[in-house]
Scaffold this motif. Structure first.
Motif, PDB file in Angstrom:
ATOM      1  N   THR A  30       8.584  13.371   4.500  1.00 29.10           N
ATOM      2  CA  THR A  30       9.998  13.090   4.225  1.00 29.10           C
ATOM      3  C   THR A  30      10.378  13.521   2.814  1.00 29.10           C
ATOM      4  OG1 THR A  30      10.034  11.226   5.765  1.00 29.10           O
ATOM      5  CG2 THR A  30      11.736  11.274   4.049  1.00 29.10           C
ATOM      6  N   PHE A  31       9.540  13.186   1.854  1.00 30.62           N
ATOM      7  CA  PHE A  31       9.886  13.426   0.448  1.00 30.62           C
ATOM      8  C   PHE A  31       9.245  14.709  -0.111  1.00 30.62           C
ATOM      9  CE2 PHE A  31      10.230   8.677   0.710  1.00 30.62           C
ATOM     10  CZ  PHE A  31      11.600   8.611   0.498  1.00 30.62           C
ATOM     11  N   ASP A  32       8.543  15.444   0.759  1.00 35.12           N
ATOM     12  CA  ASP A  32       7.919  16.701   0.357  1.00 35.12           C
ATOM     13  C   ASP A  32       6.959  16.494  -0.810  1.00 35.12           C
ATOM     14  OD1 ASP A  32       7.354  19.398   0.511  1.00 35.12           O
ATOM     15  OD2 ASP A  32       8.995  19.998  -0.810  1.00 35.12           O
ATOM     16  N   VAL A  33       6.066  15.483  -0.669  1.00 30.49           N
ATOM     17  CA  VAL A  33       5.021  15.238  -1.660  1.00 30.49           C
ATOM     18  C   VAL A  33       3.694  15.155  -0.913  1.00 30.49           C
ATOM     19  CG1 VAL A  33       6.563  14.011  -3.236  1.00 30.49           C
ATOM     20  CG2 VAL A  33       5.281  12.715  -1.510  1.00 30.49           C
ATOM     21  N   SER A  34       2.596  15.253  -1.659  1.00 28.34           N
ATOM     22  CA  SER A  34       1.275  15.166  -1.037  1.00 28.34           C
ATOM     23  C   SER A  34       0.980  13.733  -0.610  1.00 28.34           C
ATOM     24  CB  SER A  34       0.199  15.639  -2.014  1.00 28.34           C
ATOM     25  OG  SER A  34       0.075  14.719  -3.091  1.00 28.34           O
ATOM     26  N   GLN A  35      -0.011  13.594   0.278  1.00 30.42           N
ATOM     27  CA  GLN A  35      -0.380  12.242   0.697  1.00 30.42           C
ATOM     28  C   GLN A  35      -0.955  11.444  -0.476  1.00 30.42           C
ATOM     29  OE1 GLN A  35      -2.520  11.604   4.355  1.00 30.42           O
ATOM     30  NE2 GLN A  35      -1.677  13.444   5.311  1.00 30.42           N
ATOM     31  N   ASN A  36      -1.664  12.114  -1.380  1.00 28.46           N
ATOM     32  CA  ASN A  36      -2.173  11.407  -2.559  1.00 28.46           C
ATOM     33  C   ASN A  36      -1.029  10.855  -3.401  1.00 28.46           C
ATOM     34  OD1 ASN A  36      -4.834  11.871  -1.914  1.00 28.46           O
ATOM     35  ND2 ASN A  36      -5.004  13.722  -3.158  1.00 28.46           N
ATOM     36  N   THR A  37       0.027  11.648  -3.547  1.00 30.97           N
ATOM     37  CA  THR A  37       1.191  11.168  -4.290  1.00 30.97           C
ATOM     38  C   THR A  37       1.879  10.038  -3.538  1.00 30.97           C
ATOM     39  OG1 THR A  37       1.523  13.358  -5.257  1.00 30.97           O
ATOM     40  CG2 THR A  37       3.396  11.850  -5.314  1.00 30.97           C
ATOM     41  N   ALA A  38       1.996  10.187  -2.224  1.00 35.44           N
ATOM     42  CA  ALA A  38       2.610   9.129  -1.418  1.00 35.44           C
ATOM     43  C   ALA A  38       1.823   7.829  -1.522  1.00 35.44           C
ATOM     44  CB  ALA A  38       2.714   9.571   0.043  1.00 35.44           C
ATOM     45  N   ALA A  39       0.487   7.935  -1.673  1.00 35.30           N
ATOM     46  CA  ALA A  39      -0.347   6.733  -1.773  1.00 35.30           C
ATOM     47  C   ALA A  39      -0.038   5.931  -3.025  1.00 35.30           C
ATOM     48  CB  ALA A  39      -1.824   7.123  -1.751  1.00 35.30           C
ATOM     49  N   ASN A  40       0.585   6.565  -4.011  1.00 33.52           N
ATOM     50  CA  ASN A  40       0.964   5.832  -5.221  1.00 33.52           C
ATOM     51  C   ASN A  40       2.001   4.754  -4.940  1.00 33.52           C
ATOM     52  OD1 ASN A  40      -0.726   7.340  -6.864  1.00 33.52           O
ATOM     53  ND2 ASN A  40       0.831   8.890  -7.286  1.00 33.52           N
ATOM     54  N   SER A  41       2.615   4.776  -3.764  1.00 29.29           N
ATOM     55  CA  SER A  41       3.585   3.734  -3.423  1.00 29.29           C
ATOM     56  C   SER A  41       2.910   2.373  -3.271  1.00 29.29           C
ATOM     57  CB  SER A  41       4.334   4.098  -2.135  1.00 29.29           C
ATOM     58  OG  SER A  41       3.436   4.301  -1.060  1.00 29.29           O
ATOM     59  N   LEU A  42       1.590   2.363  -3.036  1.00 32.95           N
ATOM     60  CA  LEU A  42       0.851   1.097  -3.038  1.00 32.95           C
ATOM     61  C   LEU A  42       0.755   0.535  -4.454  1.00 32.95           C
ATOM     62  CD1 LEU A  42      -1.974   2.192  -0.602  1.00 32.95           C
ATOM     63  CD2 LEU A  42      -0.359   0.337  -0.160  1.00 32.95           C
ATOM     64  N   THR A  43       0.364   1.402  -5.394  1.00 28.20           N
ATOM     65  CA  THR A  43       0.282   0.970  -6.793  1.00 28.20           C
ATOM     66  C   THR A  43       1.650   0.628  -7.348  1.00 28.20           C
ATOM     67  OG1 THR A  43      -1.624   2.422  -7.060  1.00 28.20           O
ATOM     68  CG2 THR A  43      -0.572   1.627  -9.081  1.00 28.20           C
ATOM     69  N   PRO A  66       2.563  -9.974   1.174  1.00 29.33           N
ATOM     70  CA  PRO A  66       1.482  -9.060   1.548  1.00 29.33           C
ATOM     71  C   PRO A  66       1.891  -8.052   2.611  1.00 29.33           C
ATOM     72  CG  PRO A  66       1.031 -11.302   2.308  1.00 29.33           C
ATOM     73  CD  PRO A  66       2.206 -11.392   1.399  1.00 29.33           C
ATOM     74  N   PHE A  67       2.832  -8.419   3.481  1.00 22.95           N
ATOM     75  CA  PHE A  67       3.308  -7.456   4.487  1.00 22.95           C
ATOM     76  C   PHE A  67       4.023  -6.299   3.802  1.00 22.95           C
ATOM     77  CE2 PHE A  67       6.389  -5.612   7.334  1.00 22.95           C
ATOM     78  CZ  PHE A  67       5.685  -5.476   8.519  1.00 22.95           C
ATOM     79  N   ALA A  68       4.942  -6.611   2.899  1.00 22.47           N
ATOM     80  CA  ALA A  68       5.689  -5.551   2.217  1.00 22.47           C
ATOM     81  C   ALA A  68       4.770  -4.693   1.358  1.00 22.47           C
ATOM     82  CB  ALA A  68       6.792  -6.168   1.357  1.00 22.47           C
ATOM     83  N   SER A  69       3.737  -5.304   0.807  1.00 24.61           N
ATOM     84  CA  SER A  69       2.802  -4.547  -0.015  1.00 24.61           C
ATOM     85  C   SER A  69       2.055  -3.503   0.805  1.00 24.61           C
ATOM     86  CB  SER A  69       1.803  -5.503  -0.677  1.00 24.61           C
ATOM     87  OG  SER A  69       0.763  -4.801  -1.312  1.00 24.61           O
ATOM     88  N   GLY A  70       1.532  -3.893   1.967  1.00 21.17           N
ATOM     89  CA  GLY A  70       0.658  -3.013   2.741  1.00 21.17           C
ATOM     90  C   GLY A  70       1.326  -2.205   3.820  1.00 21.17           C
ATOM     91  N   VAL A  71       2.642  -2.354   3.998  1.00 25.29           N
ATOM     92  CA  VAL A  71       3.297  -1.700   5.128  1.00 25.29           C
ATOM     93  C   VAL A  71       3.249  -0.181   5.024  1.00 25.29           C
ATOM     94  CG1 VAL A  71       5.629  -1.606   4.142  1.00 25.29           C
ATOM     95  CG2 VAL A  71       5.330  -1.883   6.628  1.00 25.29           C
ATOM     96  N   VAL A  72       3.117   0.364   3.815  1.00 29.74           N
ATOM     97  CA  VAL A  72       3.127   1.823   3.653  1.00 29.74           C
ATOM     98  C   VAL A  72       1.773   2.453   3.966  1.00 29.74           C
ATOM     99  CG1 VAL A  72       4.955   1.739   1.929  1.00 29.74           C
ATOM    100  CG2 VAL A  72       2.575   1.697   1.185  1.00 29.74           C
ATOM    101  N   ALA A  73       0.708   1.642   4.118  1.00 31.51           N
ATOM    102  CA  ALA A  73      -0.645   2.198   4.229  1.00 31.51           C
ATOM    103  C   ALA A  73      -0.780   3.149   5.409  1.00 31.51           C
ATOM    104  CB  ALA A  73      -1.664   1.069   4.335  1.00 31.51           C
ATOM    105  N   SER A  74      -0.126   2.859   6.512  1.00 34.08           N
ATOM    106  CA  SER A  74      -0.278   3.686   7.718  1.00 34.08           C
ATOM    107  C   SER A  74       0.830   4.712   7.886  1.00 34.08           C
ATOM    108  CB  SER A  74      -0.324   2.781   8.961  1.00 34.08           C
ATOM    109  OG  SER A  74       0.822   1.955   9.022  1.00 34.08           O
ATOM    110  N   MET A  75       1.738   4.814   6.916  1.00 30.49           N
ATOM    111  CA  MET A  75       2.845   5.781   7.045  1.00 30.49           C
ATOM    112  C   MET A  75       2.821   6.828   5.928  1.00 30.49           C
ATOM    113  SD  MET A  75       6.109   3.468   5.723  1.00 30.49           S
ATOM    114  CE  MET A  75       6.043   2.241   7.000  1.00 30.49           C
ATOM    115  N   LEU A  76       1.690   6.961   5.251  1.00 28.88           N
ATOM    116  CA  LEU A  76       1.626   7.890   4.115  1.00 28.88           C
ATOM    117  C   LEU A  76       1.894   9.341   4.520  1.00 28.88           C
ATOM    118  CD1 LEU A  76      -1.404   6.404   2.120  1.00 28.88           C
ATOM    119  CD2 LEU A  76       1.043   6.047   1.737  1.00 28.88           C
TER     120      LEU A  76
END
Length: 372
Positions: free
Chosen positions: A20-33, A4-14
């Motif tokens: 970093t990757f020059d993408v939108s925050q909505n696209t970055a949020a796909n890292s959760l899925t 669960p830590f590895a799953s949710g660690v990206v939530a606050s760094m979107l």
């Protein structure tokens, strides 16, 4: 804690990922899925395959794989490669969670199984609750350090002592062995519970923002109440499941959870909303510990890895379905967005009670079996 830590660690760094990757925050949020979907799909078969290969051997290999793919995330120069690494992290986690639960059930006396599963749930709550905080702190310097830390922890787990594998059964477990009626109906119940309760943080965030105009920090504090309450209550919930039976624990969690979810949608007081969400964390533990005890506590232990694997997969598929199912309802009417999930929780309660008795895993069925 690692999963669960590895799953949710990206939530606050979107925002930092997007920059970093020059993408939108909505696209970055796909890292959760990208983590959760492969995790849930692989879980449909990982428990059975792990039992075939040897549970402890499989867990160690999965931890070693976690080291590699976490480091890949830390050095990824492109977003697509980062997403691939996230998916592989989910797959690695799929080969640890069900097998760890199976091993715990095998070495724990049945009369203490609920407390043991409660402790397991408490540690998972720590991972879930601490992930956004640690990820955010890492992102102050560089978000990549969070994945370096995950790799280090996975490396320590790889090198740690694990209980030896038991003698393999003469007949290796088959994938279809896990798809028994009690497993499927337990999976349906936890699918509904996780879609309508544990999968609602996004909806609670919408609610406190729209109704009370909270900033991101305050919203995060309210959302933390669910995990903290689940952690604090986990051992007590496990003891209650041992004393009164897992079926009672699940039914109580579903019914009380329906009340708390509905209250969030209609309450006009911020403290009341926060309190209801915290009580929801206790309800989530009641359902989780009860369902896991029902699935792991029955039978002779054969095929338990595959069974708990299927149930856990349906649990996370329910969580992933929650935004698409309830966001349109909330946008139509905020109260409706919470009252409908509450009604579904109530509706699943008699389904569980009926099917557990019919499936031969309830107290009366066990009594008949012992008399026979």
């Amino acid at each position: 804690m690692l999963g669960p830590f590895a799953s949710g660690v990206v939530a606050s760094m979107l925002p930092e990922l997007g920059s970093t990757f020059d993408v939108s925050q909505n696209t970055a949020a796909n890292s959760l899925t990208a983590y959760l979907l492969p995790f849930a799909l692989a879980m449909l078969v990982s428990g059975t395959l792990g039992e075939r290969w040897g549970p402890m051997r499989t867990i160690r290999v999965a931890y070693a794989g976690f080291v590699v793919v976490a480091l890949l995330a830390a050095i990824a120069p492109w977003f697509w490669l980062f997403q691939v690494s996230r998916g592989l992290q989910g797959v690695a986690n799929a080969f640890t969670t069900p097998l760890l639960l199976t091993k715990l059930a095998a070495i724990t006396p049945k009369e203490r199984l609920g407390r043991t599963l409660g402790l397991y749930g408490a540690v998972q709550s720590i991972g879930q609750t601490s992930a956004p905080l640690v990820g955010g702190l890492a992102a102050e310097s560089s978000w990549r350090w969070a994945f370096v830390g995950i790799a280090v922890v996975a490396g320590v787990l790889t090198a740690s002592a694990l209980p030896p594998d038991e003698v393999a059964p003469e007949q290796p477990p088959r994938l279809r062995d896990a798809w028994q009626p009690v497993v499927l109906w337990s999976g349906v119940v936890i699918f509904v519970a996780w879609a309508c309760l544990a999968g609602l943080p996004f909806l609670v965030a919408f609610r406190v923002d729209d109704a009370f105009a909270l900033g991101p920090g305050a919203r995060g504090l309210v959302l933390t109440a669910f995990g903290l309450a689940g952690f604090v209550s986990a051992r007590l919930v496990g003891a209650a499941a041992d004393r009164f039976g897992p079926r009672v624990a699940v039914c109580l969690g579903l019914l009380l959870g329906a009340v708390t979810v509905g209250a969030i949608g209609v309450a006009g007081s911020l403290p009341l909303v926060a309190l209801a969400w915290a009580v929801g964390g206790v309800c989530g533990q009641l359902v989780l510990v009860g369902i896991n005890a029902l699935v792991l506590g029955g039978g002779d232990g054969t095929g338990r890895g595959g069974a708990i694997s299927v149930v856990t997969a349906l649990r996370f598929l329910g969580m992933s379905a929650s935004p698409a199912a309830f966001t349109p309802l909330y946008r139509t009417d905020p109260a409706l967005g919470f009252l409908v999930p509450g009604a579904l929780l109530v509706a699943s309660t008699p389904l569980l009670a009926h099917r557990i008795f019919r499936s031969g895993t309830g107290p009366r069925a066990r009594l008949r079996h012992s008399r026979g």
